[in-house]
Design an enzyme around this catalytic site. Structure first.
Site, PDB file in Angstrom:
ATOM      1  NE  ARG A  13      -2.427   0.179   3.531  1.00 17.49           N
ATOM      2  CZ  ARG A  13      -2.655   1.393   4.015  1.00 17.49           C
ATOM      3  NH1 ARG A  13      -3.502   2.190   3.419  1.00 17.49           N
ATOM      4  NH2 ARG A  13      -2.046   1.810   5.107  1.00 17.49           N
TER       5      ARG A  13
ATOM      6  CE1 TYR B 269       9.788  -1.759  11.308  1.00 16.57           C
ATOM      7  CE2 TYR B 269       7.406  -1.582  11.217  1.00 16.57           C
ATOM      8  CZ  TYR B 269       8.640  -1.056  11.549  1.00 16.57           C
ATOM      9  OH  TYR B 269       8.711   0.181  12.160  1.00 16.57           O
TER      10      TYR B 269
ATOM     11  NE  ARG C 130      14.414   7.405   8.255  1.00 19.04           N
ATOM     12  CZ  ARG C 130      13.425   6.896   8.968  1.00 19.04           C
ATOM     13  NH1 ARG C 130      12.206   7.392   8.842  1.00 19.04           N
ATOM     14  NH2 ARG C 130      13.611   5.884   9.786  1.00 19.04           N
TER      15      ARG C 130
ATOM     16  CD  GLU D 230      17.279   6.275   9.388  1.00 17.72           C
ATOM     17  OE1 GLU D 230      16.642   5.612   8.534  1.00 17.72           O
ATOM     18  OE2 GLU D 230      16.799   6.689  10.443  1.00 17.72           O
TER      19      GLU D 230
ATOM     20  NE  ARG E 208      -3.091  10.188   4.543  1.00 18.40           N
ATOM     21  CZ  ARG E 208      -2.213  10.496   5.475  1.00 18.40           C
ATOM     22  NH1 ARG E 208      -1.793  11.742   5.617  1.00 18.40           N
ATOM     23  NH2 ARG E 208      -1.770   9.569   6.291  1.00 18.40           N
TER      24      ARG E 208
ATOM     25  CG  ASP F  97       4.938   0.426  13.459  1.00 16.76           C
ATOM     26  OD1 ASP F  97       6.128   0.799  13.353  1.00 16.76           O
ATOM     27  OD2 ASP F  97       4.055   0.720  12.631  1.00 16.76           O
TER      28      ASP F  97
HETATM   29  P1  FDA Z   1      13.836  -5.348  19.882  1.00 16.63           P
HETATM   30  O1  FDA Z   1      14.766  -5.601  18.763  1.00 16.63           O
HETATM   31  O2  FDA Z   1      13.560  -3.960  20.264  1.00 16.63           O
HETATM   32  O3  FDA Z   1      14.400  -6.104  21.178  1.00 16.63           O
HETATM   33  C1  FDA Z   1      15.027  -7.371  21.121  1.00 16.63           C
HETATM   34  C2  FDA Z   1      16.122  -7.396  22.167  1.00 16.63           C
HETATM   35  O4  FDA Z   1      16.649  -8.733  22.277  1.00 16.63           O
HETATM   36  C3  FDA Z   1      17.300  -6.499  21.810  1.00 16.63           C
HETATM   37  O5  FDA Z   1      17.550  -5.591  22.869  1.00 16.63           O
HETATM   38  C4  FDA Z   1      18.463  -7.490  21.620  1.00 16.63           C
HETATM   39  O6  FDA Z   1      19.717  -6.967  22.033  1.00 16.63           O
HETATM   40  C5  FDA Z   1      18.029  -8.637  22.529  1.00 16.63           C
HETATM   41  N1  FDA Z   1      18.675  -9.926  22.181  1.00 16.63           N
HETATM   42  C6  FDA Z   1      18.745 -10.499  20.957  1.00 16.63           C
HETATM   43  N2  FDA Z   1      19.431 -11.668  21.034  1.00 16.63           N
HETATM   44  C7  FDA Z   1      19.775 -11.835  22.337  1.00 16.63           C
HETATM   45  C8  FDA Z   1      20.508 -12.842  23.050  1.00 16.63           C
HETATM   46  N3  FDA Z   1      21.018 -13.919  22.430  1.00 16.63           N
HETATM   47  N4  FDA Z   1      20.686 -12.699  24.390  1.00 16.63           N
HETATM   48  C9  FDA Z   1      20.192 -11.610  25.052  1.00 16.63           C
HETATM   49  N5  FDA Z   1      19.500 -10.618  24.409  1.00 16.63           N
HETATM   50  C10 FDA Z   1      19.288 -10.729  23.077  1.00 16.63           C
HETATM   51  N6  FDA Z   1       7.983   1.445  15.715  1.00 16.63           N
HETATM   52  C11 FDA Z   1       7.026   2.392  15.948  1.00 16.63           C
HETATM   53  O7  FDA Z   1       5.985   2.082  16.528  1.00 16.63           O
HETATM   54  N7  FDA Z   1       7.224   3.692  15.544  1.00 16.63           N
HETATM   55  C12 FDA Z   1       8.362   4.098  14.910  1.00 16.63           C
HETATM   56  O8  FDA Z   1       8.494   5.283  14.562  1.00 16.63           O
HETATM   57  C13 FDA Z   1       9.371   3.107  14.670  1.00 16.63           C
HETATM   58  N8  FDA Z   1      10.514   3.456  14.040  1.00 16.63           N
HETATM   59  C14 FDA Z   1      11.452   2.490  13.749  1.00 16.63           C
HETATM   60  C15 FDA Z   1      12.599   2.870  13.052  1.00 16.63           C
HETATM   61  C16 FDA Z   1      13.538   1.914  12.716  1.00 16.63           C
HETATM   62  C17 FDA Z   1      14.772   2.326  11.981  1.00 16.63           C
HETATM   63  C18 FDA Z   1      13.311   0.554  13.056  1.00 16.63           C
HETATM   64  C19 FDA Z   1      14.286  -0.516  12.650  1.00 16.63           C
HETATM   65  C20 FDA Z   1      12.184   0.180  13.772  1.00 16.63           C
HETATM   66  C21 FDA Z   1      11.241   1.151  14.121  1.00 16.63           C
HETATM   67  N9  FDA Z   1      10.108   0.822  14.859  1.00 16.63           N
HETATM   68  C22 FDA Z   1       9.151   1.779  15.096  1.00 16.63           C
HETATM   69  C23 FDA Z   1       9.876  -0.574  15.325  1.00 16.63           C
HETATM   70  C24 FDA Z   1      10.378  -0.848  16.766  1.00 16.63           C
HETATM   71  O9  FDA Z   1      11.768  -0.709  16.826  1.00 16.63           O
HETATM   72  C25 FDA Z   1       9.932  -2.271  17.185  1.00 16.63           C
HETATM   73  O10 FDA Z   1       8.540  -2.305  17.267  1.00 16.63           O
HETATM   74  C26 FDA Z   1      10.471  -2.741  18.518  1.00 16.63           C
HETATM   75  O11 FDA Z   1      11.854  -2.641  18.550  1.00 16.63           O
HETATM   76  C27 FDA Z   1      10.068  -4.199  18.738  1.00 16.63           C
HETATM   77  O12 FDA Z   1      10.489  -4.639  19.995  1.00 16.63           O
HETATM   78  P2  FDA Z   1      11.040  -6.117  20.187  1.00 16.63           P
HETATM   79  O13 FDA Z   1      11.094  -6.339  21.660  1.00 16.63           O
HETATM   80  O14 FDA Z   1      10.262  -7.074  19.377  1.00 16.63           O
HETATM   81  O15 FDA Z   1      12.504  -6.127  19.534  1.00 16.63           O
END
Ligand code: FDA
Length: 389
Positions: free
Chosen positions: A177, A360, A286, A309, A181, A362
């Site tokens: 998508r 992915y 960006r 980035e 708008r 949010d």
């Molecule tokens: P997340 O990756 O945050 O946490 C996983 C954790 O596990 C990490 O801290 C990692 O170090 C740890 N880990 C991994 N392996 C391990 C191991 N073996 N031992 C111990 N620890 C370990 N969302 C939104 O709502 N609005 C926004 O504007 C944005 N913007 C955005 C920008 C960019 C560039 C990205 C990449 C992502 C976003 N997001 C976002 C998404 C947001 O980052 C996402 O929703 C959360 O990080 C998800 O949280 P999680 O806990 O799933 O993963």
């Protein structure tokens, strides 16, 4: 590691939600293991040492949701500002509002168009594609949605930079998508609730981990001490799914980002939080100026911090950011999902979060899916002794 009722691997929003709920609602002791030197996963932010401005270490994060329950849950830990995200794109020396809206269309074609005129114009320009093939390319799908002139200006170069692939070779599913708008609404998100944590992400995330029944161990990789966890202790794993199974089904592909920070000796460098660079000749995608996220704060006025980035495919040592999802990735994911189900049934390990499910998500989605796992799996396990699998 004796005496813990649950081990959570990863202290991102998924892991913290599980830990917080299990400790406070079920009165259980939870051990959270985090490989990095901070908690909060990719939502983590810090104060930039040269400017005092709050910078999101892993890219700009704006909280938004339309889900009442998730909104009520996050408001237990933080209040939110009234920030409303707007984004812009720079193309041939002109700046245009995103997502594509009536202002973008009028500015691009150099005259005022009514909503109906704009709709008719885009439909006419999209008509060259005719009937879309069953598996359209990014280019075919994009042109069918916004017409060739807008696609070529705003999406072709940007997409090529993001994916380092010619958009003709990318699947159309990448842009399921493209919002267009036909009014002047230029808000980036459509959700009911939106904002930034008033006193920053780290304060919010710290309150989620504050219960004394939660032990958070930083700089601790689960795989280095998995053997020390008593057999049968339930584990919620939010690290990379393929790593858990030692990549035996192949590696899942991710895109990563490189961040380039610059301190500029001006109060305001670009006038807004994010400007995309649409042209392929500019190597970054960006530029983010973090001061604009908090107009209510009194940041110093003689300098500002910017983060550019760059996007590329992730190698072994890179942070995984966006799943690539090729056909090969989807095949591997099927294998891993089957292995994950077995692991849940045989060893009480649940898989969640963006890395643990290869999706992915949010922030509100990560929290929402953690709340669902808590209610559907973890509560029945502890209260009714039902198996996790
Ligand atoms: P997340 O990756 O945050 O946490 C996983 C954790 O596990 C990490 O801290 C990692 O170090 C740890 N880990 C991994 N392996 C391990 C191991 N073996 N031992 C111990 N620890 C370990 N969302 C939104 O709502 N609005 C926004 O504007 C944005 N913007 C955005 C920008 C960019 C560039 C990205 C990449 C992502 C976003 N997001 C976002 C998404 C947001 O980052 C996402 O929703 C959360 O990080 C998800 O949280 P999680 O806990 O799933 O993963």
């Amino acid at each position: 590691f004796e005496g813990y009722d649950l081990v959570v691997v990863g202290s991102g929003l998924f892991g913290l939600t599980i830990a917080e709920r299990t400790a406070t609602e079920l009165d259980k002791r939870v051990l959270v293991l985090e490989r990095r030197d901070h908690h909060g996963g990719n939502a983590y932010s810090e104060v930039d040492p040269d400017t005092g401005i709050e910078v999101h270490r892993y890219g700009p994060h704006i909280f938004h949701t339309s889900n009442e329950r998730i909104w009520a849950y996050v408001n237990r830990f933080t209040a939110f500002t009234g920030y409303r995200h707007k984004a812009f794109t720079l193309y041939q020396g002109q700046v245009y509002p995103l997502p594509v809206n009536l202002a973008t269309i009028c500015q691009f074609f150099g005259r005022y168009l009514t909503p109906d005129e704009a709709r008719a114009l885009i439909a006419e320009q999209a008509a060259e594609i005719g009937q879309l093939p069953p598996d359209p390319s990014h280019e075919e799908k994009g042109i069918s949605l916004v017409g060739r002139p807008l696609y070529d200006a705003f999406f072709r170069g940007y997409t090529a930079k993001q994916w380092q692939t010619d958009p003709k070779e990318l699947p159309g599913s990448v842009i399921a998508r493209l919002p267009v708008r036909f009014d002047f609404n230029n808000r980036y998100f459509n959700d009911t609730y939106e904002g930034l944590p008033v006193d920053g992400y780290t304060a919010w995330l710290s309150r989620m981990a504050a219960d004394p029944r939660i032990d958070l161990r930083l700089n601790t990789d689960f795989f280095e001490l998995a053997d020390a966890i008593p057999d049968g202790t339930p584990v919620v794993y939010t690290g990379p799914l393929d790593r858990y199974f030692r990549y035996r089904g192949g590696r899942l592909g991710w895109r990563t980002l490189d961040f380039e920070r610059e301190v500029a000796p001006v109060r305001d460098y670009q006038g807004t939080t994010t400007i995309n660079y649409a042209e392929e000749s500019v190597p970054f995608t960006r530029n983010v100026e973090y001061r604009h996220m908090h107009p209510e704060r009194s940041y110093r006025s003689d300098r500002t911090v910017l983060v550019r980035e760059y996007s590329r495919s992730a190698g072994d040592q890179d942070e995984p950011y966006y799943p690539i999802n090729t056909a090969g990735d989807r095949d591997a994911l099927r294998t891993y999902r089957m292995l994950a189900r077995q692991e849940t049934a045989e060893r009480n390990v649940l898989f969640g979060g963006r890395l643990g499910t290869y999706q992915y998500l949010d922030m509100h989605m990560a929290i929402g899916s953690a709340l669902a796992m808590f209610e559907n799996r973890i509560v029945p396990y502890f209260r009714d002794r039902r198996p996790l699998g």
